[in-house]
Design a protein around this motif. Structure first.
Motif, PDB file in Angstrom:
ATOM      1  N   LYS A  55     -64.311  15.086 -14.393  1.00 30.83           N
ATOM      2  CA  LYS A  55     -63.349  14.517 -13.456  1.00 30.83           C
ATOM      3  C   LYS A  55     -63.939  13.255 -12.861  1.00 30.83           C
ATOM      4  O   LYS A  55     -65.073  13.252 -12.381  1.00 30.83           O
ATOM      5  CB  LYS A  55     -63.015  15.522 -12.353  1.00 30.83           C
ATOM      6  CG  LYS A  55     -61.829  15.123 -11.481  1.00 30.83           C
ATOM      7  CD  LYS A  55     -61.548  16.201 -10.438  1.00 30.83           C
ATOM      8  CE  LYS A  55     -60.978  17.451 -11.070  1.00 30.83           C
ATOM      9  NZ  LYS A  55     -59.576  17.243 -11.505  1.00 30.83           N
ATOM     10  N   LEU A  56     -63.161  12.146 -12.903  1.00 32.27           N
ATOM     11  CA  LEU A  56     -63.614  10.866 -12.372  1.00 32.27           C
ATOM     12  C   LEU A  56     -62.834  10.516 -11.107  1.00 32.27           C
ATOM     13  O   LEU A  56     -61.732  11.018 -10.882  1.00 32.27           O
ATOM     14  CB  LEU A  56     -63.415   9.758 -13.416  1.00 32.27           C
ATOM     15  CG  LEU A  56     -64.276   9.840 -14.674  1.00 32.27           C
ATOM     16  CD1 LEU A  56     -63.871   8.746 -15.663  1.00 32.27           C
ATOM     17  CD2 LEU A  56     -65.757   9.746 -14.334  1.00 32.27           C
ATOM     18  N   PRO A  57     -63.386   9.651 -10.260  1.00 35.82           N
ATOM     19  CA  PRO A  57     -62.667   9.241  -9.052  1.00 35.82           C
ATOM     20  C   PRO A  57     -61.364   8.523  -9.394  1.00 35.82           C
ATOM     21  O   PRO A  57     -61.221   7.942 -10.484  1.00 35.82           O
ATOM     22  CB  PRO A  57     -63.652   8.283  -8.361  1.00 35.82           C
ATOM     23  CG  PRO A  57     -64.981   8.561  -8.962  1.00 35.82           C
ATOM     24  CD  PRO A  57     -64.718   9.019 -10.355  1.00 35.82           C
ATOM     25  N   GLN A  58     -60.448   8.547  -8.451  1.00 37.91           N
ATOM     26  CA  GLN A  58     -59.182   7.841  -8.595  1.00 37.91           C
ATOM     27  C   GLN A  58     -58.942   6.976  -7.361  1.00 37.91           C
ATOM     28  O   GLN A  58     -59.261   7.373  -6.244  1.00 37.91           O
ATOM     29  CB  GLN A  58     -58.018   8.835  -8.751  1.00 37.91           C
ATOM     30  CG  GLN A  58     -58.122   9.738  -9.969  1.00 37.91           C
ATOM     31  CD  GLN A  58     -57.953   9.000 -11.277  1.00 37.91           C
ATOM     32  OE1 GLN A  58     -57.206   8.022 -11.347  1.00 37.91           O
ATOM     33  NE2 GLN A  58     -58.649   9.448 -12.308  1.00 37.91           N
ATOM     34  N   GLY A  59     -58.341   5.808  -7.547  1.00 39.07           N
ATOM     35  CA  GLY A  59     -57.936   4.964  -6.428  1.00 39.07           C
ATOM     36  C   GLY A  59     -59.086   4.590  -5.512  1.00 39.07           C
ATOM     37  O   GLY A  59     -60.156   4.150  -5.949  1.00 39.07           O
ATOM     38  N   ALA A  60     -58.878   4.792  -4.207  1.00 45.63           N
ATOM     39  CA  ALA A  60     -59.868   4.405  -3.202  1.00 45.63           C
ATOM     40  C   ALA A  60     -61.171   5.179  -3.343  1.00 45.63           C
ATOM     41  O   ALA A  60     -62.209   4.750  -2.815  1.00 45.63           O
ATOM     42  CB  ALA A  60     -59.297   4.615  -1.796  1.00 45.63           C
TER      43      ALA A  60
END
Length: 313
Positions: A55-60
């Motif tokens: 799982k990778l970061p999203q958005g801010a």
């Protein structure tokens, strides 16, 4: 055991583990490589958790993860290891014992947690107890080492406060958030390590074993427990577990290195430990978006159990 007591006990395993860092650094790792050591502790652990959680970061959360990674890992690790290399025994840890005072001030500024007289007195008592444990007659004083220790403590204190302020995104477990921060912090250290220290040193089997321990137990698992604790406890409560680290370091120094523990050191351990326990007795519960209803807590407990088991939702 109550829910809070269980969370405190698990969170406490992190600073207990970190208390072994000084012993491992001086006894298992190549000398004078603080940046490379910080890199080897953070980046492999972060990449392992990214592979596990997928799982990778999203958005801010790309920039938030970068900021948290820099505070909790990218700046903290090199400064911590610089202090550990330049200061003997557990003296580096006593400088870090001012962390609760940093957190009290930053939490008042960014979280609205008003400092109480009890919190301040507990933090001061903990720092005093730690100083009795490690500040022995004839101990070497190194200005650069002390400054590095203070800055590392300030960096991680800010990391604790902003980790608490931002929480974590919907549907993302603490294990994934830990992986983001360790990876971001490791990438911060990577170019600096090669620029300042050059190519990696030749590593022995002992060195590799030391780095493997730091990356897995001392970092990946410990930081997961630490960030999970920040989520569920107040910032001051979490940071007042910090004295367990120098207490552990002193015990390891006595048991493994033959370092003496006299009556003053034992008294300091008692003071620091009592202050740590007192820091967990506040009836105050965090307010705002960081708080959990019982339903949300139960749901997230299940989510984290699935994460640890390698099952993805």
């Amino acid at each position: 055991m109550s829910r809070k007591a269980a969370v405190v006990a698990l969170t406490a395993l992190a600073p207990i583990s970190w208390g072994s860092t000084y012993f491992v650094t001086t006894e298992f790792l190549p000398p004078d490589r603080p940046l490379f050591t910080g890199l080897m502790r953070a980046l492999p652990a972060g990449l392992m958790l990214l592979a596990l959680t997928r799982k990778l970061p999203q958005g801010a959360w790309w920039w938030k993860s970068a900021v948290l990674g820099a505070l909790n890992i990218g700046a903290f690790f090199p400064l911590l290891f610089l202090a550990a290399y330049r200061l003997p025994g557990g003296i580096a840890a006593v400088v870090g014992s001012v962390g609760p005072l940093f957190v009290v001030g930053l939490a008042a500024l960014f979280l609205g947690e008003k400092p109480t007289a009890k919190t301040l007195l507990t933090a001061i008592a903990a720092a005093f107890g730690v100083s009795l444990v490690v500040l022995k007659a004839g101990a070497a004083f190194d200005t650069i080492g002390v400054l590095a220790g203070l800055l590392s403590s300030l960096s991680m204190s800010a990391g604790v406060v902003f980790t608490k302020r931002w929480g974590r995104p919907e549907g993302v477990g603490a294990l994934a958030l830990t992986g983001w921060q360790l990876t971001a912090g490791g990438l911060v250290i990577l170019p600096i390590a090669f620029l300042i220290e050059g190519a990696p040193p030749a590593l022995t089997g002992t060195n590799l074993a030391g780095y493997a321990y730091l990356a897995l137990g001392n970092t990946a698992i410990s930081y997961f427990l630490w960030f999970r604790g920040i989520e569920r406890l107040s910032a001051s409560s979490v940071t007042l577990l910090g004295p367990l680290s120098p207490i552990t370091a002193a015990i390891i120094g006595w048991a493994a290195l033959g370092q003496a523990l006299g009556p003053v050191q034992l008294l300091g351990m008692v003071i620091a430990f009592v202050a740590t326990l007192a820091g967990q007795l506040s009836p105050r519960t965090p307010k705002g978006p960081e708080s959990f209803s019982e339903t949300e807590k139960n749901g997230q407990e299940v989510s984290m159990d699935l994460e640890v088991s390698g099952v993805r939702r």
